[in-house]
Structures are given as structure tokens and as C-alpha cells.
Design a protein around this motif. Structure first.
Motif, PDB file in Angstrom:
ATOM      1  N   LEU A 190      -8.147  82.476  20.097  1.00 22.62           N
ATOM      2  CA  LEU A 190      -7.843  82.284  21.518  1.00 22.62           C
ATOM      3  C   LEU A 190      -6.586  81.449  21.707  1.00 22.62           C
ATOM      4  N   ALA A 191      -6.381  80.449  20.848  1.00 25.67           N
ATOM      5  CA  ALA A 191      -5.198  79.601  20.973  1.00 25.67           C
ATOM      6  C   ALA A 191      -3.916  80.344  20.612  1.00 25.67           C
ATOM      7  N   SER A 192      -4.003  81.363  19.734  1.00 24.12           N
ATOM      8  CA  SER A 192      -2.814  82.114  19.321  1.00 24.12           C
ATOM      9  C   SER A 192      -2.463  83.252  20.276  1.00 24.12           C
ATOM     10  N   LEU A 193      -3.243  83.439  21.321  1.00 23.76           N
ATOM     11  CA  LEU A 193      -2.961  84.514  22.279  1.00 23.76           C
ATOM     12  C   LEU A 193      -1.662  84.220  23.028  1.00 23.76           C
ATOM     13  N   PRO A 194      -0.746  85.190  23.129  1.00 23.17           N
ATOM     14  CA  PRO A 194       0.516  84.950  23.848  1.00 23.17           C
ATOM     15  C   PRO A 194       0.282  84.520  25.286  1.00 23.17           C
ATOM     16  N   GLN A 195       1.011  83.508  25.698  1.00 24.81           N
ATOM     17  CA  GLN A 195       0.831  82.956  27.032  1.00 24.81           C
ATOM     18  C   GLN A 195       1.230  83.946  28.119  1.00 24.81           C
ATOM     19  N   ASN A 196       2.158  84.851  27.825  1.00 22.16           N
ATOM     20  CA  ASN A 196       2.609  85.769  28.866  1.00 22.16           C
ATOM     21  C   ASN A 196       1.533  86.759  29.290  1.00 22.16           C
ATOM     22  N   LEU A 197       0.566  87.043  28.421  1.00 19.83           N
ATOM     23  CA  LEU A 197      -0.530  87.915  28.817  1.00 19.83           C
ATOM     24  C   LEU A 197      -1.363  87.280  29.930  1.00 19.83           C
ATOM     25  N   LYS A 198      -1.681  86.013  29.751  1.00 20.27           N
ATOM     26  CA  LYS A 198      -2.465  85.320  30.784  1.00 20.27           C
ATOM     27  C   LYS A 198      -1.645  85.129  32.057  1.00 20.27           C
ATOM     28  N   GLU A 199      -0.377  84.796  31.893  1.00 20.27           N
ATOM     29  CA  GLU A 199       0.464  84.615  33.069  1.00 20.27           C
ATOM     30  C   GLU A 199       0.620  85.914  33.851  1.00 20.27           C
TER      31      GLU A 199
ATOM     32  N   SER B 177      -1.603  88.292  34.031  1.00 20.21           N
ATOM     33  CA  SER B 177      -2.872  88.513  34.723  1.00 20.21           C
ATOM     34  C   SER B 177      -2.973  87.648  35.971  1.00 20.21           C
ATOM     35  N   PHE B 178      -2.576  86.389  35.862  1.00 19.71           N
ATOM     36  CA  PHE B 178      -2.610  85.501  37.031  1.00 19.71           C
ATOM     37  C   PHE B 178      -1.622  85.974  38.104  1.00 19.71           C
ATOM     38  N   ALA B 179      -0.468  86.493  37.660  1.00 15.30           N
ATOM     39  CA  ALA B 179       0.537  86.965  38.612  1.00 15.30           C
ATOM     40  C   ALA B 179       0.047  88.165  39.411  1.00 15.30           C
ATOM     41  N   LEU B 180      -0.860  88.957  38.825  1.00 11.40           N
ATOM     42  CA  LEU B 180      -1.418  90.104  39.528  1.00 11.40           C
ATOM     43  C   LEU B 180      -2.580  89.732  40.444  1.00 11.40           C
ATOM     44  N   GLY B 181      -2.906  88.448  40.496  1.00 12.66           N
ATOM     45  CA  GLY B 181      -3.950  87.988  41.403  1.00 12.66           C
ATOM     46  C   GLY B 181      -5.314  87.823  40.785  1.00 12.66           C
ATOM     47  N   ALA B 182      -5.438  87.947  39.468  1.00 15.36           N
ATOM     48  CA  ALA B 182      -6.734  87.792  38.812  1.00 15.36           C
ATOM     49  C   ALA B 182      -7.125  86.324  38.745  1.00 15.36           C
ATOM     50  N   THR B 183      -8.420  86.074  38.841  1.00 19.43           N
ATOM     51  CA  THR B 183      -8.921  84.711  38.707  1.00 19.43           C
ATOM     52  C   THR B 183      -9.027  84.345  37.230  1.00 19.43           C
ATOM     53  N   ARG B 184      -9.386  83.087  36.989  1.00 17.25           N
ATOM     54  CA  ARG B 184      -9.518  82.647  35.599  1.00 17.25           C
ATOM     55  C   ARG B 184     -10.592  83.452  34.881  1.00 17.25           C
ATOM     56  N   TRP B 185     -11.750  83.642  35.513  1.00 14.65           N
ATOM     57  CA  TRP B 185     -12.843  84.354  34.866  1.00 14.65           C
ATOM     58  C   TRP B 185     -12.515  85.835  34.695  1.00 14.65           C
ATOM     59  N   GLN B 186     -11.812  86.422  35.626  1.00 12.32           N
ATOM     60  CA  GLN B 186     -11.388  87.811  35.450  1.00 12.32           C
ATOM     61  C   GLN B 186     -10.405  87.938  34.295  1.00 12.32           C
ATOM     62  N   THR B 187      -9.515  86.970  34.171  1.00 10.82           N
ATOM     63  CA  THR B 187      -8.562  86.980  33.060  1.00 10.82           C
ATOM     64  C   THR B 187      -9.274  86.837  31.720  1.00 10.82           C
ATOM     65  N   ILE B 188     -10.273  85.950  31.671  1.00  8.02           N
ATOM     66  CA  ILE B 188     -11.020  85.754  30.432  1.00  8.02           C
ATOM     67  C   ILE B 188     -11.780  87.023  30.062  1.00  8.02           C
ATOM     68  N   ALA B 189     -12.452  87.638  31.047  1.00 11.98           N
ATOM     69  CA  ALA B 189     -13.319  88.780  30.770  1.00 11.98           C
ATOM     70  C   ALA B 189     -12.540  90.059  30.502  1.00 11.98           C
ATOM     71  N   ARG B 190     -11.393  90.247  31.170  1.00 12.54           N
ATOM     72  CA  ARG B 190     -10.702  91.534  31.100  1.00 12.54           C
ATOM     73  C   ARG B 190      -9.412  91.504  30.280  1.00 12.54           C
ATOM     74  N   VAL B 191      -8.925  90.314  29.955  1.00 10.55           N
ATOM     75  CA  VAL B 191      -7.674  90.231  29.185  1.00 10.55           C
ATOM     76  C   VAL B 191      -7.880  89.489  27.876  1.00 10.55           C
ATOM     77  N   ILE B 192      -8.397  88.264  27.959  1.00  9.85           N
ATOM     78  CA  ILE B 192      -8.459  87.399  26.781  1.00  9.85           C
ATOM     79  C   ILE B 192      -9.477  87.917  25.767  1.00  9.85           C
ATOM     80  N   LEU B 193     -10.718  88.125  26.203  1.00  7.45           N
ATOM     81  CA  LEU B 193     -11.760  88.546  25.269  1.00  7.45           C
ATOM     82  C   LEU B 193     -11.500  89.931  24.670  1.00  7.45           C
ATOM     83  N   PRO B 194     -11.103  90.939  25.459  1.00 10.30           N
ATOM     84  CA  PRO B 194     -10.813  92.243  24.822  1.00 10.30           C
ATOM     85  C   PRO B 194      -9.655  92.179  23.828  1.00 10.30           C
ATOM     86  N   THR B 195      -8.641  91.355  24.128  1.00  7.53           N
ATOM     87  CA  THR B 195      -7.484  91.278  23.236  1.00  7.53           C
ATOM     88  C   THR B 195      -7.829  90.591  21.923  1.00  7.53           C
ATOM     89  N   THR B 196      -8.622  89.532  21.996  1.00  2.84           N
ATOM     90  CA  THR B 196      -8.964  88.761  20.793  1.00  2.84           C
ATOM     91  C   THR B 196     -10.276  89.201  20.158  1.00  2.84           C
TER      92      THR B 196
END
Length: 299
Positions: free
Chosen positions: A178-187, A189-208
Motif C-alpha cells: 500500500l505504501a508503494s502505490l503511486p500517489q497519482n492514482l489516489k490523487e 481518484s480524489f480529483a474525480l470526486g471519489a471519497t476516501r472509502w471509494q478510493t480504497i475500495a475501487r482503486v487501492i485494493l484492486p491495484t495492490t
């Protein structure tokens, strides 16, 4: 005036040669040790079937283990089933807790959360196996005895002890992923209006996910090969358990309990070496799974 640079160059080449020779010797020694161990265990394990004392089908699928009976039986299926059952249940218990702990440290409160959980994880990973087994006998077994039917010792107790033991492994690998995940992926997701939990569930966890599963497989590998802690709480009964609260046994526990009481070269001793061979083959399977997951873990 030109002699000193030449001496320095010769000294540099000498140091380079010594370094290469030392590294080559270490690598060669490591290869020899690994090949020797595999050959020794494999030759001992296969001798059970080549000598004609036990058939491989009887060993793998037989449910009766009675090496000292009038008609000796060497069915190892109860121990194989016990090892797999305890390992799978421990992984099912530990994986969600470990992933949540890793998310807490890296995504929820990465500051004080990591300072709080990191020492705890390091403490858990440094505790000896016998301490886990003693805590299981003193805490988990009485709790299960008073809450559920049975004597408390059994598959459930062994799985709970193992789940605590593999927590540090899965948590550490998941946190690093999780710490090695590129920061631009999360940014993004946030730029598209996703919440923290949506980012975790739909971006962070599937990627890692492949990297997290690597930690789960490594934890299962440690659980599958654990002997002392499980041996103290599982009951060590040579039967296939019909419930989680019945006594059972694992490959590692029966090897540690019986190996010192057998004669080298006897059918029972060879059968124990065959169990060790099964453990070694399962280790190779776990390593292969980790390699396959690492290939997928490319962002």
C-alpha cells in the motif's frame, strides 16, 4: 610518477577478483546446501514407496495411522487434511485483520497509526512459538471449552493460535504494498470526486491485490510449517476432524512427536520422511504461487 596509478589499478583488480570469488563461493555453497537438503529429504521420502512397505495411494489417502499395530497402517491423510484445514482457517481469520491494519497505517492515519501499530507488529513477530502455544493453552483452550462443546483443544484452537502468529507477516507485506502505490492514482481518484472509502475500495485494493495476496500466501506458508504452537493446542489425534472443536493433528506435529522414537530405516521412520517430503513440496507450491503473484504485481 606513473608507478603509483598502476599499483592502484592492480590493487583495484585484486579487490574486485577477491570480491567476485567470495560471492561466487557463497552462492555455490548455498546452491549445494539447498540441493543436498532436497536430495536427502526426497531420497528418504521416496524410499517408503520404493521399498514396497507402503503404497503411495495408501499413504496419501489412507485414513488409518497405526505403525505399531499387528497390521501396520501408514495413512497420512488425517495429518495432511489437518494441516490444510488449520492453515486455511488461520488465513481466513488473519487476512481481513491484517489488511485492515495495513490500511489503517497507510491510508487512514499514516502518522500516529503507524507509530502505534508498528511496535505491536514487531513484538508479535519476535515472540517464540512456545509462548504462543502456552498462551493458547492458558487462554484460548479454556475459552473454547467453556463456550463451545468439546475439550477446547482441536482445530479451532490451532487455527486461532496460527492466525495471531501470521498476522505480522501479512500486515507487513500488505503495508509495504500500500505504501508503494503511486500517489497519482489516489490523487486522480480524489480529483474525480471519489471519497476516501471509494478510493480504497475501487482503486487501492484492486491495484495492490496481487501484492496483498503475496503476503497471505507467505503467511499460509508459515502456518503450514508451524509445529510447536499447533502441537500444544490441537490435540494430536490421528483422525480426520469432523468439526472445528475436535482434536486433530498436522504433518509437522506428528513428525516432531514421532521422529525421535523411531529407528532409522524402519517403515515408520520412512513414512515420517515421506511426510517431510510432502511439507517440502507444499513449500515449493507456496513459493511458486508467490512468484506468480509477483509477476502480476506490476503497476
Amino acid at each position: 610518477m606513473r608507478v603509483e596509478p598502476k599499483k592502484k589499478i592492480e590493487k583495484h583488480h585484486l579487490e574486485d577478483f577477491v570480491g567476485r570469488a567470495y560471492m561466487s563461493f557463497c552462492v555455490l555453497l548455498l546452491i549445494v546446501i539447498i540441493v543436498s537438503m532436497v536430495y536427502f529429504v526426497a531420497s528418504k521420502g521416496i524410499s517408503t514407496f520404493t521399498s514396497g512397505d507402503v503404497k503411495i495411494t495408501e499413504f496419501l489417502f489412507g485414513t488409518k495411522w497405526s505403525p505399531e499395530g499387528d497390521t501396520p497402517s501408514y495413512g497420512a491423510f488425517p495429518f495432511i487434511a489437518g494441516s490444510f484445514l488449520v492453515t486455511l482457517i488461520a488465513a481466513l481469520i488473519a487476512s481481513p485483520l491484517s489488511i485492515c491494519a495495513a490500511l489503517f497505517m497507510t491510508e487512514i492515519v499514516p502518522g500516529w497509526g503507524k507509530k502505534l501499530l508498528q511496535p505491536v507488529i514487531e513484538l508479535l513477530s519476535g515472540i517464540p512459538s512456545v509462548v504462543y502455544g502456552f498462551v493458547g493453552l492458558s487462554v484460548i483452550v479454556p475459552f473454547l471449552r467453556n463456550t463451545f462443546p468439546g475439550q477446547g483443544i482441536g482445530v479451532a484452537a490451532g487455527a486461532l493460535v496460527l492466525s495471531v502468529m501470521i498476522l505480522p507477516t501479512i500486515t507487513s507485506v500488505a503495508a509495504d504494498a500500500l505504501a508503494s502505490l503511486p500517489q497519482n492514482l489516489k490523487e486522480s481518484s480524489f480529483a474525480l470526486g471519489a471519497t476516501r472509502w471509494q478510493t480504497i475500495a475501487r482503486v487501492i485494493l484492486p491495484t495492490t491485490f496481487p501484492a496483498i495476496m503475496t503476503g497471505v500466501v507467505l503467511g499460509m506458508a508459515r502456518a503450514f510449517g508451524e509445529a510447536l504452537a499447533v502441537q500444544m493446542v490441537i490435540g494430536n489425534a490421528p483422525f480426520v476432524p469432523k468439526s472445528l472443536f475436535e482434536s486433530a493433528s498436522t504433518l509437522t506435529s506428528v513428525i516432531t512427536l514421532s521422529m525421535g522414537n523411531t529407528t532409522m530405516g524402519s517403515p515408520q521412520n520412512n513414512a515420517l520422511w515421506s511426510m517431510a517430503l510432502v511439507l517440502m513440496l507444499m513449500t515449493f507450491v507456496f513459493v511458486l504461487l508467490v512468484r506468480m503473484l509477483e509477476r502480476r504485481n506490476k503497476i
